[in-house]
Design a protein around this motif. Structure first.
Motif, PDB file in Angstrom:
ATOM      1  N   LYS A   1      52.645 -12.632 -62.115  1.00  0.00           N
ATOM      2  CA  LYS A   1      52.906 -12.215 -60.739  1.00  0.00           C
ATOM      3  C   LYS A   1      53.905 -13.138 -60.060  1.00  0.00           C
ATOM      4  O   LYS A   1      54.843 -12.708 -59.378  1.00  0.00           O
ATOM      5  N   LEU A   2      53.727 -14.442 -60.246  1.00  0.00           N
ATOM      6  CA  LEU A   2      54.605 -15.405 -59.587  1.00  0.00           C
ATOM      7  C   LEU A   2      56.031 -15.294 -60.092  1.00  0.00           C
ATOM      8  O   LEU A   2      56.996 -15.433 -59.337  1.00  0.00           O
ATOM      9  N   ASN A   3      56.195 -15.047 -61.385  1.00  0.00           N
ATOM     10  CA  ASN A   3      57.539 -14.913 -61.947  1.00  0.00           C
ATOM     11  C   ASN A   3      58.264 -13.702 -61.367  1.00  0.00           C
ATOM     12  O   ASN A   3      59.483 -13.730 -61.157  1.00  0.00           O
ATOM     13  N   ASN A   4      57.529 -12.644 -61.095  1.00  0.00           N
ATOM     14  CA  ASN A   4      58.151 -11.463 -60.501  1.00  0.00           C
ATOM     15  C   ASN A   4      58.504 -11.690 -59.034  1.00  0.00           C
ATOM     16  O   ASN A   4      59.489 -11.173 -58.530  1.00  0.00           O
TER      17      ASN A   4
ATOM     18  N   GLY B   1      39.188  -6.530 -69.538  1.00  0.00           N
ATOM     19  CA  GLY B   1      40.150  -7.574 -69.195  1.00  0.00           C
ATOM     20  C   GLY B   1      39.578  -8.964 -69.078  1.00  0.00           C
ATOM     21  O   GLY B   1      40.332  -9.918 -68.860  1.00  0.00           O
ATOM     22  N   TYR B   2      38.265  -9.134 -69.229  1.00  0.00           N
ATOM     23  CA  TYR B   2      37.658 -10.444 -69.059  1.00  0.00           C
ATOM     24  C   TYR B   2      36.793 -10.769 -70.268  1.00  0.00           C
ATOM     25  O   TYR B   2      36.294  -9.864 -70.945  1.00  0.00           O
TER      26      TYR B   2
ATOM     27  N   LEU C   1      39.120 -18.150 -69.997  1.00  0.00           N
ATOM     28  CA  LEU C   1      39.613 -17.604 -68.734  1.00  0.00           C
ATOM     29  C   LEU C   1      41.124 -17.704 -68.602  1.00  0.00           C
ATOM     30  O   LEU C   1      41.665 -17.550 -67.513  1.00  0.00           O
ATOM     31  N   GLN C   2      41.782 -17.974 -69.699  1.00  0.00           N
ATOM     32  CA  GLN C   2      43.243 -18.070 -69.685  1.00  0.00           C
ATOM     33  C   GLN C   2      43.916 -16.776 -69.214  1.00  0.00           C
ATOM     34  O   GLN C   2      44.968 -16.841 -68.564  1.00  0.00           O
TER      35      GLN C   2
ATOM     36  N   HIS D   1      47.808 -13.852 -65.827  1.00  0.00           N
ATOM     37  CA  HIS D   1      48.052 -12.770 -64.874  1.00  0.00           C
ATOM     38  C   HIS D   1      48.731 -13.304 -63.613  1.00  0.00           C
ATOM     39  O   HIS D   1      49.699 -12.711 -63.106  1.00  0.00           O
ATOM     40  N   LEU D   2      48.253 -14.441 -63.113  1.00  0.00           N
ATOM     41  CA  LEU D   2      48.864 -15.033 -61.922  1.00  0.00           C
ATOM     42  C   LEU D   2      50.281 -15.509 -62.211  1.00  0.00           C
ATOM     43  O   LEU D   2      51.183 -15.313 -61.388  1.00  0.00           O
TER      44      LEU D   2
END
Length: 388
Positions: free
Chosen positions: A96-99, A73-74, A86-87, A92-93
């Motif tokens: 998460k915020l949209n959910n 994943g990295y 590092l996009q 990923h963040l």
């Protein structure tokens, strides 16, 4: 890198490759584990000769000579790390915020969720890679609250308005700090000549009570030199101190910071020494808020002065109306002056107020005074408040 992985560095030549191959063979015999050649990769420097690369491949029996773009994943640490590699962490963040937006949570619950999840996402990346400059700022902007954005904007304003007052000049950097009290850039323009002078005290005479004019004109441009030579030095020895440039007292105030932000946004230069003069717009605000009238009348007067009434012209500017013609009289555009003075309903109200003992001319003067305050017109009459 991980519990079952190993990253080895060695010089790309047959001798070093043979040593590494023998070490791996000893490990296989001692542990009973075998090396999976198909999952191994070799990465050579651009300056490595092709003959050495071929010899190392044959000894190590590894076919793949490039790393995968992503591992668990990295990004793999190949070459210089930049924000683009590092996009995935930022994506990923964002996911998460949209959910979270769709979940019915209180503000406190969302705050705890951000602390426990959003701040934990980049921990492994930070423990593995040295993050490039700018990544932290871009990452934090995704979950920053309006309050945090306001705090950042406030810090920017403070940096813009802070100025150093010269005492002994030992703590003020000539080229980096704000220390010139003028209407535009508070810093000295760098670049007239190459010099090792860094501190303001190096521009003073040995006694520290006057400027070394020859040296100042040598290292600074003429406009900066004139401003520096006009600075008055303290009669008694004292340390440098920080002051707020946009207030005559040198003390920070929210009012002066707000005006600074407004002027910076609109590209207006603001003379700091004029901020407290009696003939500025300060007078009209004091008269308005100290008027002996109900609070709703004071708020209405403030809205008139700020052109903040829900007139049709303001609604049209915000695309809330199709036109700006007054709906009551239908004669002309409905702006502050028309809504409070010229419209038929406003004229009738002023006429009725005259019957209660208030002069019609005084009422018109008070309203025009408020409307004119937006352009900083001088005030001639006192706002005593109309009876209504």
């Amino acid at each position: 890198m991980f519990a079952d992985d190993c990253l080895m560095f060695f010089r790309a030549n047959p001798d070093q490759a043979t040593v590494i191959k023998n070490a791996i063979s000893v490990f296989e015999k001692g542990s009973g584990q075998l090396l999976s050649v198909n999952k191994c990769s070799l990465l050579f420097s651009e300056n490595c000769p092709e003959a050495n690369q071929q010899a190392v491949r044959q000894i190590m029996e590894v076919v793949c000579d490039t790393f995968e773009d992503r591992y668990l994943g990295y990004p793999t640490p190949e070459g210089r790390m930049n924000k683009g590699k590092l996009q995935p962490s930022k994506d990923h963040l964002s996911k998460k915020l949209n959910n979270w937006v769709e979940k019915l949570m209180s503000t406190g619950a969302k705050d705890e969720l951000i602390k426990s999840v959003a701040q934990a996402i980049p921990i492994h990346v930070m423990s593995t890679f040295k993050l490039p400059a700018g990544f932290h700022e871009d990452y934090m902007k995704q979950d920053a609250s309006p309050s945090w954005h306001g705090t950042e904007h406030g810090i920017t304003l403070i940096k813009e308005g802070i100025v150093s007052r010269i005492g002994n000049g030992k703590d003020v950097n000539i080229w980096r700090d704000n220390w010139l009290p003028r209407d535009y850039s508070l810093k000295v323009t760098h670049g007239k000549s190459r010099t090792r002078i860094r501190r303001v005290n190096q521009l003073l005479q040995p006694d520290g009570k006057s400027w070394n004019e020859v040296l100042v004109r040598k290292v600074c441009y003429s406009n900066d030199a004139e401003c520096i030579l006009n600075l008055k030095l303290p009669e008694h020895p004292c340390d440098d101190f920080v002051a707020w440039h946009y207030d005559p007292s040198g003390i920070f105030s929210v009012k002066s910071a707000y005006r600074l932000a407004y002027n910076l946004k609109n590209g207006v230069r603001w003379r700091a020494e004029n901020s407290g003069e009696p003939d500025s717009s300060t007078k009209i605000w004091k008269i308005t808020w100290r008027a002996n009238v109900p609070k709703k009348v004071r708020i209405f007067g403030w809205r008139v002065a700020c052109d903040n009434l829900a007139t049709k012209r303001n609604k049209l500017r915000r695309t809330l109306e199709m036109d700006s013609i007054c709906n009551i009289c239908g004669r002309e555009e409905e702006d502050n002056y028309h809504a409070t003075v010229k419209c038929t309903k406003s004229s009738a109200l002023i006429y009725e107020m005259r019957n209660t003992g208030t002069s019609r001319q005084n009422v018109r003067s008070h309203i025009l005074e408020l409307i004119g305050s937006r352009t900083y017109l001088s005030t001639r009459t006192k706002f005593k408040g109309a009876k209504c």
